[in-house]
Enzyme design. Sequence first.
Site, PDB file in Angstrom:
ATOM      1  N   GLY A   9       0.840  -1.184   0.000  1.00  0.00           N
ATOM      2  CA  GLY A   9       0.000   0.000   0.000  1.00  0.00           C
ATOM      3  C   GLY A   9       0.877   1.236   0.000  1.00  0.00           C
ATOM      4  CB  CYS A  65       5.287   2.397   7.819  1.00  0.00           C
ATOM      5  SG  CYS A  65       4.747   3.940   7.042  1.00  0.00           S
ATOM      6  CG  LEU A  66       6.671   1.335   1.750  1.00  0.00           C
ATOM      7  CD1 LEU A  66       6.002   1.545   0.386  1.00  0.00           C
ATOM      8  CD2 LEU A  66       7.874   0.421   1.639  1.00  0.00           C
ATOM      9  CD  GLU A 120      -0.961   2.391   2.773  1.00  0.00           C
ATOM     10  OE1 GLU A 120      -0.628   3.592   2.610  1.00  0.00           O
ATOM     11  OE2 GLU A 120      -0.138   1.500   3.062  1.00  0.00           O
ATOM     12  CG  HIS A 137       0.145   6.796   5.581  1.00  0.00           C
ATOM     13  ND1 HIS A 137       1.257   7.368   6.171  1.00  0.00           N
ATOM     14  CD2 HIS A 137       0.446   5.489   5.413  1.00  0.00           C
ATOM     15  CE1 HIS A 137       2.183   6.444   6.351  1.00  0.00           C
ATOM     16  NE2 HIS A 137       1.718   5.286   5.906  1.00  0.00           N
TER      17      HIS A 137
END
Length: 188
Positions: free
Chosen positions: A46, A99-100, A142, A145
Amino acid sequence: MAVRPISITGEPVLHERATEITEFDDALRTLVADMFETMDTAPGVGLAGPQVGVGLRLFVYSFVDDDDRTWRGVAINPTLWQSPLSIEPLDDDGESEGCLSIPGERFPLRRADDVLLRAVDLHGEPFEIEAHGWLARIFQHEYDHLDGVLYADRLEHPFGKVVAKTIRKSSWGVPGKTWMPGVDHPEG
């Protein structure tokens, strides 16, 4: 399509509520294509607009569930309803997520088992998905975010303390830090 740099925690766009999308145009289609390319290259399951420095309410996702069904799409201006959280003890392995925007780290976090996602697609057409398990987790992550919440903000002790130390040690938590999927080593 192009891979975009991923913002690391501390970048202001990651910590603010994203803005509703009103224009369904070529610029939006390009952004979504770039987000898919970035997510796939990272790799991730995601990616939200704020993670690529764009404060708009959208995220992309790609996940293959236990039944080998592929879930891949974009959610624009989503709303999310979730079931109550379990009161069972937290499973440190089974409920661990990453988490990226906090690259290379994973911590256990309680999420709802079931959610209902309502959003519109690239053409402004409404849709809804009842999600369970990991897909529900992806949607919650997501969606957070889009409200300026990173999963680290939700971690309980002692994990919240560990991630805060990791952020300081990595010199993150300040504006201007990004990493480029396919180029940079994500842990720094």
